[in-house]
Write a protein that holds these residues in place. Structure first.
Motif, PDB file in Angstrom:
ATOM      1  N   GLU A 125      -4.565   2.691   5.672  1.00  0.00           N
ATOM      2  CA  GLU A 125      -5.426   2.787   6.564  1.00  0.00           C
ATOM      3  C   GLU A 125      -4.598   2.524   8.176  1.00  0.00           C
ATOM      4  OE1 GLU A 125      -7.713  -0.774   6.543  1.00  0.00           O
ATOM      5  OE2 GLU A 125      -8.792  -0.043   4.832  1.00  0.00           O
ATOM      6  N   GLY A 126      -3.231   2.099   8.102  1.00  0.00           N
ATOM      7  CA  GLY A 126      -2.254   2.357   8.994  1.00  0.00           C
ATOM      8  C   GLY A 126      -2.641   1.512  10.332  1.00  0.00           C
ATOM      9  N   ARG A 127      -3.450   0.565  10.296  1.00  0.00           N
ATOM     10  CA  ARG A 127      -3.754  -0.076  11.537  1.00  0.00           C
ATOM     11  C   ARG A 127      -3.223  -1.696  11.798  1.00  0.00           C
ATOM     12  NH1 ARG A 127      -8.820   2.086  10.100  1.00  0.00           N
ATOM     13  NH2 ARG A 127      -9.347   0.155   9.494  1.00  0.00           N
ATOM     14  N   GLU A 128      -2.909  -2.203  10.464  1.00  0.00           N
ATOM     15  CA  GLU A 128      -2.563  -3.317  10.620  1.00  0.00           C
ATOM     16  C   GLU A 128      -0.976  -3.589  10.505  1.00  0.00           C
ATOM     17  OE1 GLU A 128      -4.220  -7.460   8.220  1.00  0.00           O
ATOM     18  OE2 GLU A 128      -4.093  -5.678   7.281  1.00  0.00           O
ATOM     19  N   PRO A 129      -0.467  -4.362  11.521  1.00  0.00           N
ATOM     20  CA  PRO A 129       0.954  -4.465  11.381  1.00  0.00           C
ATOM     21  C   PRO A 129       1.265  -4.992  10.224  1.00  0.00           C
ATOM     22  CG  PRO A 129       0.273  -5.308  13.525  1.00  0.00           C
ATOM     23  CD  PRO A 129      -0.965  -4.915  12.689  1.00  0.00           C
ATOM     24  N   ILE A 130       2.508  -4.653   9.700  1.00  0.00           N
ATOM     25  CA  ILE A 130       3.034  -5.132   8.190  1.00  0.00           C
ATOM     26  C   ILE A 130       3.138  -6.667   8.216  1.00  0.00           C
ATOM     27  CG2 ILE A 130       5.084  -5.178   6.531  1.00  0.00           C
ATOM     28  CD1 ILE A 130       5.331  -2.041   7.356  1.00  0.00           C
ATOM     29  N   ALA A 131       3.703  -7.390   9.413  1.00  0.00           N
ATOM     30  CA  ALA A 131       3.954  -8.652   9.303  1.00  0.00           C
ATOM     31  C   ALA A 131       2.419  -9.480   9.081  1.00  0.00           C
ATOM     32  CB  ALA A 131       4.626  -9.273  10.495  1.00  0.00           C
ATOM     33  N   GLU A 132       1.193  -8.990   9.768  1.00  0.00           N
ATOM     34  CA  GLU A 132       0.265  -9.660   9.670  1.00  0.00           C
ATOM     35  C   GLU A 132      -0.589  -9.190   8.255  1.00  0.00           C
ATOM     36  OE1 GLU A 132      -2.519  -8.250  12.854  1.00  0.00           O
ATOM     37  OE2 GLU A 132      -1.096  -8.939  14.222  1.00  0.00           O
ATOM     38  N   LEU A 133      -0.374  -7.886   7.804  1.00  0.00           N
ATOM     39  CA  LEU A 133      -0.738  -7.621   6.322  1.00  0.00           C
ATOM     40  C   LEU A 133      -0.047  -8.536   5.388  1.00  0.00           C
ATOM     41  CD1 LEU A 133      -2.254  -5.749   4.234  1.00  0.00           C
ATOM     42  CD2 LEU A 133      -0.059  -4.318   4.507  1.00  0.00           C
ATOM     43  N   ALA A 134       1.177  -8.973   5.386  1.00  0.00           N
ATOM     44  CA  ALA A 134       1.786  -9.706   4.499  1.00  0.00           C
ATOM     45  C   ALA A 134       1.416 -11.142   4.647  1.00  0.00           C
ATOM     46  CB  ALA A 134       3.444  -9.676   4.815  1.00  0.00           C
ATOM     47  N   ALA A 135       0.908 -11.576   5.791  1.00  0.00           N
ATOM     48  CA  ALA A 135       0.252 -13.138   5.669  1.00  0.00           C
ATOM     49  C   ALA A 135      -1.077 -13.208   5.503  1.00  0.00           C
ATOM     50  CB  ALA A 135       0.384 -13.624   7.434  1.00  0.00           C
ATOM     51  N   ARG A 136      -1.769 -11.996   5.568  1.00  0.00           N
ATOM     52  CA  ARG A 136      -3.219 -12.067   5.012  1.00  0.00           C
ATOM     53  C   ARG A 136      -3.228 -11.942   3.597  1.00  0.00           C
ATOM     54  NH1 ARG A 136      -6.340  -7.854   3.681  1.00  0.00           N
ATOM     55  NH2 ARG A 136      -5.207  -5.903   4.636  1.00  0.00           N
ATOM     56  N   LEU A 137      -2.172 -11.422   2.807  1.00  0.00           N
ATOM     57  CA  LEU A 137      -2.246 -11.413   1.169  1.00  0.00           C
ATOM     58  C   LEU A 137      -1.182 -12.567   0.856  1.00  0.00           C
ATOM     59  CD1 LEU A 137      -1.109  -7.651   1.054  1.00  0.00           C
ATOM     60  CD2 LEU A 137      -3.449  -8.432   0.899  1.00  0.00           C
ATOM     61  N   GLY A 138      -1.122 -13.661   1.682  1.00  0.00           N
ATOM     62  CA  GLY A 138      -0.830 -14.705   1.101  1.00  0.00           C
ATOM     63  C   GLY A 138       1.044 -14.735   1.101  1.00  0.00           C
ATOM     64  N   PHE A 139       1.643 -14.235   1.831  1.00  0.00           N
ATOM     65  CA  PHE A 139       2.983 -14.140   1.704  1.00  0.00           C
ATOM     66  C   PHE A 139       3.494 -15.053   3.052  1.00  0.00           C
ATOM     67  CE2 PHE A 139       2.284 -10.437  -0.997  1.00  0.00           C
ATOM     68  CZ  PHE A 139       3.168 -10.545  -1.971  1.00  0.00           C
ATOM     69  N   SER A 140       4.465 -15.814   2.548  1.00  0.00           N
ATOM     70  CA  SER A 140       4.833 -16.776   3.645  1.00  0.00           C
ATOM     71  C   SER A 140       5.876 -15.881   4.595  1.00  0.00           C
ATOM     72  CB  SER A 140       5.240 -18.023   3.195  1.00  0.00           C
ATOM     73  OG  SER A 140       6.407 -17.875   2.244  1.00  0.00           O
TER      74      SER A 140
END
Length: 333
Positions: free
Chosen positions: A295-310
């Motif tokens: 989708e290309g809109r979400e920053p990678i750091a935010e995507l990582a946090a949303r998926l449960g990666f600390s």
């Protein structure tokens, strides 16, 4: 917030579509770009695409080839052939008659698929006869006919088995979830079996229903369905729902309680189906990660946090393990 993804699709199926394009002498790069698929992605054995990307590529190839088999069959099938077969079968008294009429319809065309229905006391078997140029066509025929039959009677018809008359491909693990039944390669024939009583089921669709279905076909019939008929599908659905609500995924003990079984029983049943709780967790996170990056809109750091990666580094390591590349490279290819 980006949505949690449906199951992603192996790059091996993307490559299969591209084989048809190359047989037509088509430049595959613009087709991939139009589908939002990085042109270098098909070169990576572990790569995957979203259902939306695959659908866009499928439809682009359908338009470019003017062939319902996308250049993969022994002879072109003119657009509209599948629709006329459906209309011809719709007036039958029951599913068995509809399948026999539909398979007879295709045998009228030189180079068309040669399918046969074998009736037994307990089982009905739909067989693809003769060697087709590309095994992907066999697989598509089996999937489309199974799901068309289910659509005609308004209920999902469970398959008892799916056999293929060629050696197992590198992505053999994809086939169990795709067909929802035991799968065997190297068999004597390419065929799918289901309980014979379904042949007597009345058709519940009319021409208005068919017109709606055809607007979304054939990709709609090819799309992977999670029917919830296996323990793995039930666990996968529970994990996907949980990830939509929170980065924290439930433990095996928590999911076992929701399914009213003990943790040990859940482990055994998943193992019997060729998977594990950890593998399903990875699959859910992997598919959501690929969808978020596509989708290309979400920053990678935010995507990582949303998926449960600390930590970002943990996400990068996991994504490389899943796909063979980094999140940034996947998005930027």
């Amino acid at each position: 917030m980006a949505s949690t993804a449906k199951r992603t699709i192996t790059v091996h199926h993307v490559r299969a579509l591209l084989r048809g394009a190359r047989r037509h002498g088509l430049d595959t790069v613009p087709l991939l770009q139009a589908a939002g698929i990085p042109p270098l992605l098909p070169g990576d054995d572990r790569a995957r695409v979203t259902p939306s990307q695959f659908a866009l590529l499928f439809r682009a190839l359908y338009r470019a080839t003017g062939d319902e088999f996308l250049g993969l069959g022994p002879a072109p099938s003119r657009p509209g052939t599948f629709a006329m077969m459906c209309y011809a079968s719709l007036g039958c008294r029951d599913l068995g008659a509809a399948v026999e009429r539909g398979t007879a319809f295709y045998r009228l065309f030189p180079g068309g698929p040669d399918l046969a229905l074998r009736r037994g006391e307990a089982e009905a078997v739909l067989t693809v006869r003769g060697a087709l140029p590309d095994p992907f066509v066999d697989e598509c025929l089996m999937i489309i006919w199974h799901r068309l039959c289910s659509w005609l009677v308004g209920r999902r018809i469970p398959l008892l088995r799916a056999h293929f008359a060629y050696p197992p491909p590198p992505h053999r693990d994809e086939y169990g979830p795709l067909f929802g039944c035991p799968v065997r390669f190297g068999a004597g024939a390419t065929e799918a079996a289901f309980a014979a009583h379904w042949l007597a089921a009345p058709l519940v669709r009319d021409e208005d229903d068919l017109a709606v279905m055809l607007r979304r076909s054939p990709f709609e019939l090819l799309s992977r369905r999670a029917y919830g008929t296996t323990v793995a599908e039930q666990v996968h659905s529970a994990l996907a729902r949980a990830l939509r609500a929170s980065p924290r995924l439930p433990t095996l003990v928590e999911v076992a309680a929701r399914l009213a079984v003990s943790p040990a029983t859940l482990r055994r049943r998943l193992q019997r189906e060729g998977t594990s709780y950890q593998r399903l967790k990875d699959t859910v996170r992997r598919d959501a990660a690929i969808a978020g990056l596509a989708e290309g809109r979400e920053p990678i750091a935010e995507l990582a946090a949303r998926l449960g990666f600390s930590e970002d580094t943990s996400f990068h390591r996991a994504f490389r393990r899943w796909t063979g590349t980094t999140p940034g490279a996947y998005r930027g290819q």
